[in-house]
Design an enzyme around this catalytic site. Structure first.
Site, short mmCIF file in Angstrom:
data_model
loop_
_atom_site.label_atom_id
_atom_site.label_comp_id
_atom_site.label_asym_id
_atom_site.label_seq_id
_atom_site.Cartn_x
_atom_site.Cartn_y
_atom_site.Cartn_z
N ALA A 1 -44.05 33.94 -5.28
CA ALA A 1 -45.18 33.64 -6.16
C ALA A 1 -45.79 32.31 -5.75
O ALA A 1 -45.13 31.45 -5.16
CB ALA A 1 -44.70 33.58 -7.61
N GLY B 1 -40.69 36.39 -5.19
CA GLY B 1 -41.49 37.56 -5.53
C GLY B 1 -41.78 38.43 -4.31
O GLY B 1 -41.95 39.64 -4.43
N1 DAK Z 1 -46.49 29.13 -3.03
C1 DAK Z 1 -47.53 28.35 -2.64
N2 DAK Z 1 -47.57 27.71 -1.45
C2 DAK Z 1 -46.54 27.89 -0.62
C3 DAK Z 1 -45.42 28.69 -0.96
C4 DAK Z 1 -45.43 29.34 -2.24
N3 DAK Z 1 -44.44 30.17 -2.65
N4 DAK Z 1 -44.53 28.66 0.07
C5 DAK Z 1 -45.09 27.87 1.00
N5 DAK Z 1 -46.29 27.40 0.60
C6 DAK Z 1 -47.23 26.54 1.31
C7 DAK Z 1 -46.63 25.15 1.56
O1 DAK Z 1 -46.84 24.34 0.43
C8 DAK Z 1 -47.46 24.70 2.75
O2 DAK Z 1 -48.76 24.35 2.27
P1 DAK Z 1 -49.57 23.11 2.88
O3 DAK Z 1 -48.67 21.94 2.74
O4 DAK Z 1 -49.78 23.51 4.34
O5 DAK Z 1 -50.80 23.07 2.06
C9 DAK Z 1 -47.62 25.99 3.55
O6 DAK Z 1 -47.43 27.07 2.64
C10 DAK Z 1 -46.60 26.16 4.66
O7 DAK Z 1 -45.31 25.93 4.10
P2 DAK Z 1 -44.25 24.96 4.78
O8 DAK Z 1 -44.94 23.76 5.35
O9 DAK Z 1 -43.18 24.71 3.78
O10 DAK Z 1 -43.73 25.86 5.98
P3 DAK Z 1 -42.26 26.06 6.52
O11 DAK Z 1 -42.40 27.01 7.66
O12 DAK Z 1 -41.58 24.76 6.76
O13 DAK Z 1 -41.46 26.78 5.32
C11 DAK Z 1 -41.09 28.42 3.59
C12 DAK Z 1 -41.86 28.04 4.87
C13 DAK Z 1 -41.72 29.71 3.09
C14 DAK Z 1 -39.61 28.70 3.94
C15 DAK Z 1 -41.13 27.29 2.57
O14 DAK Z 1 -42.49 26.89 2.39
C16 DAK Z 1 -40.60 27.67 1.23
O15 DAK Z 1 -39.39 27.60 0.99
N6 DAK Z 1 -41.51 28.08 0.32
C17 DAK Z 1 -41.16 28.34 -1.07
C18 DAK Z 1 -40.48 29.67 -1.23
C19 DAK Z 1 -40.14 29.93 -2.68
O16 DAK Z 1 -39.53 29.11 -3.37
N7 DAK Z 1 -40.55 31.10 -3.16
C20 DAK Z 1 -40.22 31.55 -4.51
C21 DAK Z 1 -41.33 31.16 -5.40
S1 DAK Z 1 -40.97 31.59 -7.11
C22 DAK Z 1 -43.01 36.47 -12.55
C23 DAK Z 1 -42.44 37.32 -11.62
C24 DAK Z 1 -42.08 36.85 -10.36
C25 DAK Z 1 -42.29 35.52 -10.05
C26 DAK Z 1 -42.89 34.69 -10.96
C27 DAK Z 1 -43.25 35.14 -12.22
N8 DAK Z 1 -43.33 36.97 -13.89
C28 DAK Z 1 -43.04 38.41 -14.20
C29 DAK Z 1 -43.92 36.15 -14.84
C30 DAK Z 1 -41.88 35.04 -8.75
C31 DAK Z 1 -41.51 33.75 -8.56
C32 DAK Z 1 -41.33 33.24 -7.21
O17 DAK Z 1 -41.48 33.94 -6.22
#
Ligand code: DAK
Length: 259
Positions: free
Chosen positions: A64, A109
């Site tokens: 997400a 997500g």
């Molecule tokens: N959202 C927004 N931006 C993101 C992102 C994300 N999930 N993941 C990465 N980015 C952005 C980074 O901020 C960066 O942006 P800039 O700084 O260039 O502006 C760009 O993408 C590249 O990321 P990195 O510089 O970090 O690149 P790396 O290759 O070093 O790392 C990575 C890539 C994907 C491993 C890392 O960025 C990372 O760990 N990202 C976060 C992954 C994460 O935590 N995902 C889970 C999110 S929570 C719901 C149902 C479901 C959900 C929510 C509500 N309801 C039913 C209400 C789901 C929740 C989730 O998924």
């Protein structure tokens, strides 16, 4: 179709649902909504016999959109109810075979979208995980439910409690993905498999319903569901085509119409 999610159907009845939101296919509410619309379109379009969900050659989806969610409140999510969960559920309920083709990261997500598919084909460079806990969240689009059903509660808890990532090979070993291919082949291999399913009979729908709904029931009820759906196959034209083809030419030669 949508701004970030497109649906393209080939001549073999395979639709590709493509998520495309640079740089990491972060799933904003709009993306979830477009995925929902795409799933409904694939369900309704009679030309479509199977579906491949793909995030493109670099990343499936990093979860997400954390930036968009930063200031969200309990009240908003509570009021939205299962909105985002429903989008993923629409994919899971699609009455046709669905394969997720995974290049790069499928996190949070993003991984939950893949869990809604019937099969997960991963590229050698794929990385999967449920990192929500690192943000102080829990998975909210089926990860605490579909994941343990797929890999068992202990492995699911390891992923959800720890928030770590697994490689494609680790995912294969735990049954989280079904096949691993070189990165530049995974999408094509998913489409090839989807084409085989798309050429299958209408009974594929009944098979999917019997397995998915049956798994949620006690055994007696599930066996009754199976009996009803077995009988229902006799209402299809494809059942007649399958029998006639076998009797004339032997097994596996039928050309089905999917009706
Ligand atoms: N959202 C927004 N931006 C993101 C992102 C994300 N999930 N993941 C990465 N980015 C952005 C980074 O901020 C960066 O942006 P800039 O700084 O260039 O502006 C760009 O993408 C590249 O990321 P990195 O510089 O970090 O690149 P790396 O290759 O070093 O790392 C990575 C890539 C994907 C491993 C890392 O960025 C990372 O760990 N990202 C976060 C992954 C994460 O935590 N995902 C889970 C999110 S929570 C719901 C149902 C479901 C959900 C929510 C509500 N309801 C039913 C209400 C789901 C929740 C989730 O998924």
């Amino acid at each position: 179709m949508g701004e970030f999610v497109s649906v393209e159907t080939d001549d073999h009845g395979v639709a590709t649902v493509r998520i495309d939101r640079a740089p990491v296919n972060a799933l904003s509410p709009q993306v979830f909504e477009e995925l929902h619309t795409a799933a409904r379109a694939c369900a309704d379009d009679t030309r479509i016999g199977a579906v491949v969900v793909w995030g493109g050659p670099k990343v499936f989806a990093a979860g997400a959109d954390i930036k968009a969610m930063r200031d969200a409140t309990f009240q908003e999510f509570y009021a939205q109810g299962g909105g985002l969960q429903e989008s993923v559920a629409a994919l899971a309920r699609l009455p046709k075979p669905v394969i997720a083709a995974i290049n790069g990261y499928a996190l949070g997500g993003g991984m939950e979208v893949t869990l809604a598919a019937d099969f997960r084909y991963a590229a050698e460079d794929a990385r999967m995980g449920q990192p929500e806990i690192l943000l102080g969240l829990i998975p909210g689009a089926g990860g605490t439910q579909r994941l343990p059903r797929l890999v068992g509660p202990a492995r699911a808890k390891e992923l959800v409690f720890g928030g770590g990532q697994v490689t494609a090979q680790e995912a294969l070993a735990m049954g989280l993905v079904d096949r691993v291919f070189p990165a530049d082949e995974v999408y094509e291999r998913a489409v090839e498999a989807a084409r085989r399913y798309a050429a299958g009979p209408y009974a594929l729908r009944m098979a999917k319903q019997a397995i998915d709904e049956g798994l949620e029931m006690d055994l007696d009820s599930a066996l009754r569901l199976e009996s009803t759906l077995f009988a229902a196959t006799f209402a299809t034209e494809d059942r007649r085509i399958g029998f006639d083809s076998f009797l004339a030419d032997g097994p596996g030669k039928a050309t089905f119409r999917r009706n």
